[in-house]
Motif scaffolding. Structure first.
Motif, PDB file in Angstrom:
ATOM      1  N   HIS A   2       0.837  -1.226   0.000  1.00  0.00           N
ATOM      2  CA  HIS A   2       0.000   0.000   0.000  1.00  0.00           C
ATOM      3  C   HIS A   2       0.853   1.250   0.000  1.00  0.00           C
ATOM      4  O   HIS A   2       1.937   1.291   0.591  1.00  0.00           O
ATOM      5  CB  HIS A   2      -0.932  -0.018   1.207  1.00  0.00           C
ATOM      6  N   GLN A   4       1.236   5.500   0.701  1.00  0.00           N
ATOM      7  CA  GLN A   4       0.789   6.462   1.716  1.00  0.00           C
ATOM      8  C   GLN A   4      -0.490   7.157   1.245  1.00  0.00           C
ATOM      9  O   GLN A   4      -1.393   7.434   2.014  1.00  0.00           O
ATOM     10  CB  GLN A   4       1.886   7.504   1.951  1.00  0.00           C
ATOM     11  N   VAL A  33       1.656  -0.258  -4.942  1.00  0.00           N
ATOM     12  CA  VAL A  33       2.797  -0.261  -5.863  1.00  0.00           C
ATOM     13  C   VAL A  33       2.445  -1.112  -7.086  1.00  0.00           C
ATOM     14  O   VAL A  33       2.701  -0.720  -8.233  1.00  0.00           O
ATOM     15  CB  VAL A  33       4.058  -0.827  -5.165  1.00  0.00           C
ATOM     16  N   TRP A  37       2.347  -0.006 -11.172  1.00  0.00           N
ATOM     17  CA  TRP A  37       3.101  -0.589 -12.297  1.00  0.00           C
ATOM     18  C   TRP A  37       2.157  -1.172 -13.353  1.00  0.00           C
ATOM     19  O   TRP A  37       2.407  -1.077 -14.555  1.00  0.00           O
ATOM     20  CB  TRP A  37       4.084  -1.643 -11.811  1.00  0.00           C
ATOM     21  N   GLU A  96      10.815   9.115 -12.888  1.00  0.00           N
ATOM     22  CA  GLU A  96      11.461   9.436 -11.603  1.00  0.00           C
ATOM     23  C   GLU A  96      10.557  10.343 -10.774  1.00  0.00           C
ATOM     24  O   GLU A  96      10.427  10.174  -9.557  1.00  0.00           O
ATOM     25  CB  GLU A  96      12.796  10.139 -11.863  1.00  0.00           C
ATOM     26  N   LEU A  99       7.901   8.199  -9.250  1.00  0.00           N
ATOM     27  CA  LEU A  99       8.427   7.395  -8.142  1.00  0.00           C
ATOM     28  C   LEU A  99       8.627   8.261  -6.904  1.00  0.00           C
ATOM     29  O   LEU A  99       8.417   7.818  -5.777  1.00  0.00           O
ATOM     30  CB  LEU A  99       9.743   6.726  -8.548  1.00  0.00           C
ATOM     31  N   GLY A 103       6.403   7.182  -3.780  1.00  0.00           N
ATOM     32  CA  GLY A 103       7.299   6.674  -2.752  1.00  0.00           C
ATOM     33  C   GLY A 103       7.451   7.615  -1.561  1.00  0.00           C
ATOM     34  O   GLY A 103       8.141   7.321  -0.605  1.00  0.00           O
ATOM     35  N   GLU A 104       6.779   8.797  -1.639  1.00  0.00           N
ATOM     36  CA  GLU A 104       6.816   9.790  -0.558  1.00  0.00           C
ATOM     37  C   GLU A 104       8.257  10.222  -0.267  1.00  0.00           C
ATOM     38  O   GLU A 104       8.735  10.128   0.868  1.00  0.00           O
ATOM     39  CB  GLU A 104       6.139   9.246   0.708  1.00  0.00           C
ATOM     40  N   ARG A 150      17.075  13.937  -7.203  1.00  0.00           N
ATOM     41  CA  ARG A 150      16.491  12.674  -7.701  1.00  0.00           C
ATOM     42  C   ARG A 150      16.491  12.637  -9.224  1.00  0.00           C
ATOM     43  O   ARG A 150      16.654  11.582  -9.828  1.00  0.00           O
ATOM     44  CB  ARG A 150      15.065  12.506  -7.184  1.00  0.00           C
TER      45      ARG A 150
ATOM     46  N   THR B   2       2.715   7.012  11.284  1.00  0.00           N
ATOM     47  CA  THR B   2       3.808   6.441  10.480  1.00  0.00           C
ATOM     48  C   THR B   2       3.648   6.908   9.030  1.00  0.00           C
ATOM     49  O   THR B   2       2.552   7.265   8.616  1.00  0.00           O
ATOM     50  CB  THR B   2       3.708   4.893  10.459  1.00  0.00           C
ATOM     51  N   ARG B   3       4.756   6.919   8.297  1.00  0.00           N
ATOM     52  CA  ARG B   3       4.707   7.352   6.897  1.00  0.00           C
ATOM     53  C   ARG B   3       5.221   6.185   6.048  1.00  0.00           C
ATOM     54  O   ARG B   3       6.231   5.565   6.371  1.00  0.00           O
ATOM     55  CB  ARG B   3       5.615   8.577   6.706  1.00  0.00           C
ATOM     56  N   ILE B   4       4.504   5.841   4.986  1.00  0.00           N
ATOM     57  CA  ILE B   4       4.897   4.719   4.130  1.00  0.00           C
ATOM     58  C   ILE B   4       5.790   5.263   3.020  1.00  0.00           C
ATOM     59  O   ILE B   4       5.324   5.957   2.111  1.00  0.00           O
ATOM     60  CB  ILE B   4       3.655   4.024   3.525  1.00  0.00           C
ATOM     61  N   ILE B   5       7.077   4.982   3.126  1.00  0.00           N
ATOM     62  CA  ILE B   5       8.058   5.478   2.153  1.00  0.00           C
ATOM     63  C   ILE B   5       8.633   4.295   1.378  1.00  0.00           C
ATOM     64  O   ILE B   5       8.902   3.243   1.953  1.00  0.00           O
ATOM     65  CB  ILE B   5       9.209   6.225   2.880  1.00  0.00           C
ATOM     66  N   TYR B   6       8.759   4.451   0.056  1.00  0.00           N
ATOM     67  CA  TYR B   6       9.382   3.406  -0.765  1.00  0.00           C
ATOM     68  C   TYR B   6      10.570   3.992  -1.503  1.00  0.00           C
ATOM     69  O   TYR B   6      10.425   4.994  -2.212  1.00  0.00           O
ATOM     70  CB  TYR B   6       8.388   2.853  -1.788  1.00  0.00           C
ATOM     71  N   ARG B   8      13.354   4.268  -4.460  1.00  0.00           N
ATOM     72  CA  ARG B   8      13.171   4.016  -5.893  1.00  0.00           C
ATOM     73  C   ARG B   8      13.656   2.607  -6.249  1.00  0.00           C
ATOM     74  O   ARG B   8      13.040   1.921  -7.072  1.00  0.00           O
ATOM     75  CB  ARG B   8      13.907   5.058  -6.733  1.00  0.00           C
ATOM     76  N   PHE B  10      13.514  -0.130  -4.515  1.00  0.00           N
ATOM     77  CA  PHE B  10      12.473  -1.115  -4.170  1.00  0.00           C
ATOM     78  C   PHE B  10      11.346  -1.055  -5.196  1.00  0.00           C
ATOM     79  O   PHE B  10      10.871  -2.066  -5.698  1.00  0.00           O
ATOM     80  CB  PHE B  10      11.923  -0.834  -2.769  1.00  0.00           C
ATOM     81  N   LEU B  11      10.922   0.166  -5.547  1.00  0.00           N
ATOM     82  CA  LEU B  11       9.820   0.321  -6.498  1.00  0.00           C
ATOM     83  C   LEU B  11      10.188  -0.306  -7.839  1.00  0.00           C
ATOM     84  O   LEU B  11       9.383  -0.998  -8.459  1.00  0.00           O
ATOM     85  CB  LEU B  11       9.483   1.804  -6.665  1.00  0.00           C
ATOM     86  N   LEU B  12      11.437  -0.101  -8.273  1.00  0.00           N
ATOM     87  CA  LEU B  12      11.859  -0.658  -9.565  1.00  0.00           C
ATOM     88  C   LEU B  12      11.925  -2.183  -9.497  1.00  0.00           C
ATOM     89  O   LEU B  12      11.583  -2.874 -10.460  1.00  0.00           O
ATOM     90  CB  LEU B  12      13.206  -0.068  -9.975  1.00  0.00           C
ATOM     91  N   CYS B  14       9.965  -4.010  -7.678  1.00  0.00           N
ATOM     92  CA  CYS B  14       8.581  -4.487  -7.706  1.00  0.00           C
ATOM     93  C   CYS B  14       8.072  -4.587  -9.147  1.00  0.00           C
ATOM     94  O   CYS B  14       7.275  -5.450  -9.478  1.00  0.00           O
ATOM     95  CB  CYS B  14       7.666  -3.523  -6.948  1.00  0.00           C
ATOM     96  N   LYS B  15       8.597  -3.672  -9.985  1.00  0.00           N
ATOM     97  CA  LYS B  15       8.109  -3.654 -11.377  1.00  0.00           C
ATOM     98  C   LYS B  15       8.423  -4.982 -12.060  1.00  0.00           C
ATOM     99  O   LYS B  15       7.629  -5.531 -12.806  1.00  0.00           O
ATOM    100  CB  LYS B  15       8.769  -2.518 -12.153  1.00  0.00           C
TER     101      LYS B  15
END
Lengths: 178, 18
Positions: A2, A4, A33, A37, A96, A99, A103-104, A150, B2-6, B8, B10-12, B14-15
């Protein structure tokens, strides 16, 4: 996994025969996520869009318009790309940007982020990150610094932040950067 | 809260995961 925030992808196609707002369409919403994608892999790359089209990714509840309550006091960090960079950098820089949003990446200033837009135009393509309060200097500068890093832009590249009010009322082609 | 941070990276990843 999930996210944010729940995000909405918008598409804008410039059809002069219709009112501007009617050319802006919500495509879909996502908050994981995996769904991001699935969507990203399903749609045309920005560089393949015809001139006059935009993608916008905004938090659910915020429209990608200056008039939206969470945009009208805000502004945008603006990246302008010369035409020849479209097929070299545009897709990489836009991904980018996406993301960074989902990705916050802007830490405690994340709630100041409203969304991001990519404008495909014949002269210059533009990518921008919209923040809520142009006067919140601490947040604007933090977001700008993280974003520029970034994107891997060189330190000598200058990026500007413009309030939407200035952009909306600019007389010349370039609204002044704060 | 809490803040959900990913990141880059990790995100890539997941792709490409099925």
């Amino acid at each position: 996994h999930h996210l944010q925030n729940r995000w909405v992808l918008w598409f804008f196609k410039n059809d002069r025969g219709r009112a501007w707002r009617d050319n802006l369409q919500q495509i879909t919403k996502f908050d994981t996520v995996e769904d991001f994608w699935a969507l990203y892999s399903h749609i045309k790359l920005a560089s393949k869009l015809s001139a006059g089209c935009d993608y916008a990714l905004f938090k659910d509840g915020i429209e990608p318009t200056w008039e939206d309550a969470r945009n009208k006091r805000g502004g945008r960090w603006l990246i302008s790309l010369a035409k020849e960079r479209r097929h070299i950098d545009l897709d990489r820089l836009w991904l980018e940007t996406l993301l960074c949003l989902i990705g916050e990446s802007f830490e405690e200033f994340g709630q100041e982020v409203c969304g991001a837009v990519v404008n495909i135009r014949s002269k210059k393509d533009k990518i921008s990150v919209w923040t809520q309060e142009a006067e919140n200097q601490k947040a604007v500068l933090h977001i700008g610094r993280v974003y520029k890093e970034r994107l891997g832009l060189s330190t000598k590249t200058i990026i500007g932040y413009q309030t939407h009010a200035d952009t909306a009322t600019k007389s010349n082609t370039v609204a002044k950067s704060k | 809260g809490t803040r959900i941070i990913y990141e880059r990276k990790f995100l890539l990843e997941c792709k490409n995961s099925p």
